[in-house]
Design a protein around this motif. Structure first.
Motif, mmCIF file in Angstrom:
data_model
loop_
_atom_site.group_PDB
_atom_site.id
_atom_site.type_symbol
_atom_site.label_atom_id
_atom_site.label_comp_id
_atom_site.label_asym_id
_atom_site.label_seq_id
_atom_site.Cartn_x
_atom_site.Cartn_y
_atom_site.Cartn_z
ATOM 1 N N LEU A 158 0.820 -1.210 0.000
ATOM 2 C CA LEU A 158 0.000 0.000 0.000
ATOM 3 C C LEU A 158 0.857 1.265 0.000
ATOM 4 N N VAL A 182 0.531 6.902 -6.512
ATOM 5 C CA VAL A 182 -0.624 7.756 -6.760
ATOM 6 C C VAL A 182 -0.261 9.219 -6.507
ATOM 7 N N ILE A 183 0.563 9.461 -5.470
ATOM 8 C CA ILE A 183 1.003 10.836 -5.200
ATOM 9 C C ILE A 183 1.800 11.371 -6.389
ATOM 10 N N PHE A 184 2.713 10.541 -6.927
ATOM 11 C CA PHE A 184 3.492 10.974 -8.094
ATOM 12 C C PHE A 184 2.559 11.313 -9.262
ATOM 13 N N LEU A 185 1.596 10.410 -9.499
ATOM 14 C CA LEU A 185 0.639 10.628 -10.585
ATOM 15 C C LEU A 185 -0.153 11.922 -10.378
ATOM 16 N N LEU A 186 -0.578 12.097 -9.130
ATOM 17 C CA LEU A 186 -1.378 13.263 -8.781
ATOM 18 C C LEU A 186 -0.605 14.557 -9.020
ATOM 19 N N LEU A 187 0.652 14.571 -8.600
ATOM 20 C CA LEU A 187 1.465 15.768 -8.774
ATOM 21 C C LEU A 187 1.746 16.023 -10.248
ATOM 22 N N PHE A 188 1.876 14.929 -11.010
ATOM 23 C CA PHE A 188 2.076 15.073 -12.453
ATOM 24 C C PHE A 188 0.834 15.697 -13.090
ATOM 25 N N VAL A 189 -0.328 15.170 -12.727
ATOM 26 C CA VAL A 189 -1.593 15.684 -13.266
ATOM 27 C C VAL A 189 -1.806 17.130 -12.824
ATOM 28 N N LEU A 190 -1.475 17.400 -11.553
ATOM 29 C CA LEU A 190 -1.587 18.762 -11.043
ATOM 30 C C LEU A 190 -0.651 19.691 -11.810
ATOM 31 N N GLY A 191 0.558 19.200 -12.087
ATOM 32 C CA GLY A 191 1.523 19.970 -12.873
ATOM 33 C C GLY A 191 0.972 20.323 -14.243
ATOM 34 N N VAL A 207 1.889 1.910 -3.388
ATOM 35 C CA VAL A 207 0.752 2.378 -4.201
ATOM 36 C C VAL A 207 0.475 3.850 -3.908
ATOM 37 N N VAL A 208 0.483 4.207 -2.605
ATOM 38 C CA VAL A 208 0.219 5.597 -2.226
ATOM 39 C C VAL A 208 1.265 6.523 -2.848
ATOM 40 N N MET A 209 2.541 6.120 -2.779
ATOM 41 C CA MET A 209 3.591 6.949 -3.381
ATOM 42 C C MET A 209 3.358 7.113 -4.881
#
Lengths: 200, 104
Positions: free
Chosen positions: B28, B35-44, B31-33
């Motif tokens: 987990l 998702v955080i990477f993905l989230l920051l990429f999308v936010l970027g 997975v959390v890390m």
């Protein structure tokens, strides 16, 4: 540190993609951020739930006054950000409170603020809360020496339970580990609630 | 934004029910890390597409530094004051060791 650098790189890669790449419509729709956020919240929730036994045993064995620490950290963060906003012409006190309530939990708070207030404030929040973690990681020994052994825990905010815990233990001493974990857990749970309440 | 709290509560309940499955929580974290990477990429991406942010990045950086300074300084001062209310004997070595063995 490595983690926050990787995160900064992902963010910068995303910015560059947004600036220069020709992205498909599904990516540029803002709803995507929200769904990824939901997934993150869900997984973070599972992590806290799975750790509940450890968290609650800390609570049971501790005096009720231990809650004063995360409450004081939150109060200080909100007050400090509000005071800082007086020096910034176009940041309202409310927006500053929202950023201050991120408590270093940048992934959650910044996306949240982006959804509710737009990319400008979301980016300020992201940078501000990443800076908070980086400052803690770099300056924890100095903070402990100058402002007392609780200072690294206060600076760490919500990150005191995971990324900054090793440096807190090294700077403040291992007898402060439980306090750091406790404070971090309480603040991690508090961040989404605080941001919602402040911005809604 | 109530759905955020509902999703988190649902996650916490599921996590609590699955708390015995240690291997799951090791996975987990990764997975959390991710998702955080993905989230920051999308936010970027959404930041890169936003002309207001791109045009004012230097001002945004200064504001972030000022707000961080205020928030961290406030937290440290208030926490120090709160800590002063505790008796000097709180959180001795013993407490920590008992917790450590519980967790290990």
């Amino acid at each position: 540190m490595k983690g926050s650098l990787t995160i900064l790189c992902c963010f910068i890669a995303g910015v560059l993609a947004g600036l220069f790449a020709d992205l498909p419509a599904v990516v540029t729709e803002s709803d995507l951020t929200l769904w990824v956020l939901y997934a993150l919240i869900f997984f973070v929730g599972i992590g806290i739930g799975g750790d509940a036994a450890a968290s609650f045993s800390v609570l049971k064995k501790s005096n009720i006054r231990i809650f004063l620490i995360p409450v004081a950290i939150t109060f200080g963060s909100l007050t400090g950000a509000a005071v800082a906003s007086l020096f910034l012409a176009d940041i309202s006190i409310r927006d500053a409170l929202a950023i201050g309530s991120g408590l270093g939990y940048y992934s959650l708070s910044s996306i949240y603020i982006t959804e509710m207030r737009g990319e400008v404030l979301g980016t300020i929040s992201l940078l501000s809360n990443i800076l908070r973690e980086i400052v803690t990681l770099l300056a924890a020994p100095l903070l402990a020496a100058w402002f007392g052994r609780t200072a690294p825990i206060a600076a760490a905010g919500a990150t005191a339970m995971d990324t900054t815990l090793p440096i807190i233990i090294r700077s403040s001493g291992k007898e402060f580990a439980i306090l750091a974990i406790f404070s971090g857990i309480v603040l991690t749970i508090a961040v989404p609630i605080l941001v919602t309440v402040i911005l809604s | 934004m109530i759905e955020i709290l509902v999703i988190m509560a649902a996650g916490m309940m599921i996590g609590y029910l699955l708390r015995q499955k240690k291997a799951l929580f090791a996975a987990l974290d990764r997975v959390v890390m991710a998702v955080i990477f993905l989230l920051l990429f999308v936010l970027g991406i959404s930041v890169g597409l936003n002309e207001t942010v791109v045009g004012n990045i230097h001002m945004i950086g200064v504001k972030a530094v000022v707000l961080t300074f205020g928030a961290v300084a406030g937290s440290i001062l208030c926490c120090r004051f709160a800590w002063g209310l505790f008796p000097a004997t709180s959180f001795q070595e013993k407490t920590f060791e008992r917790e450590a063995t519980d967790e290990g």
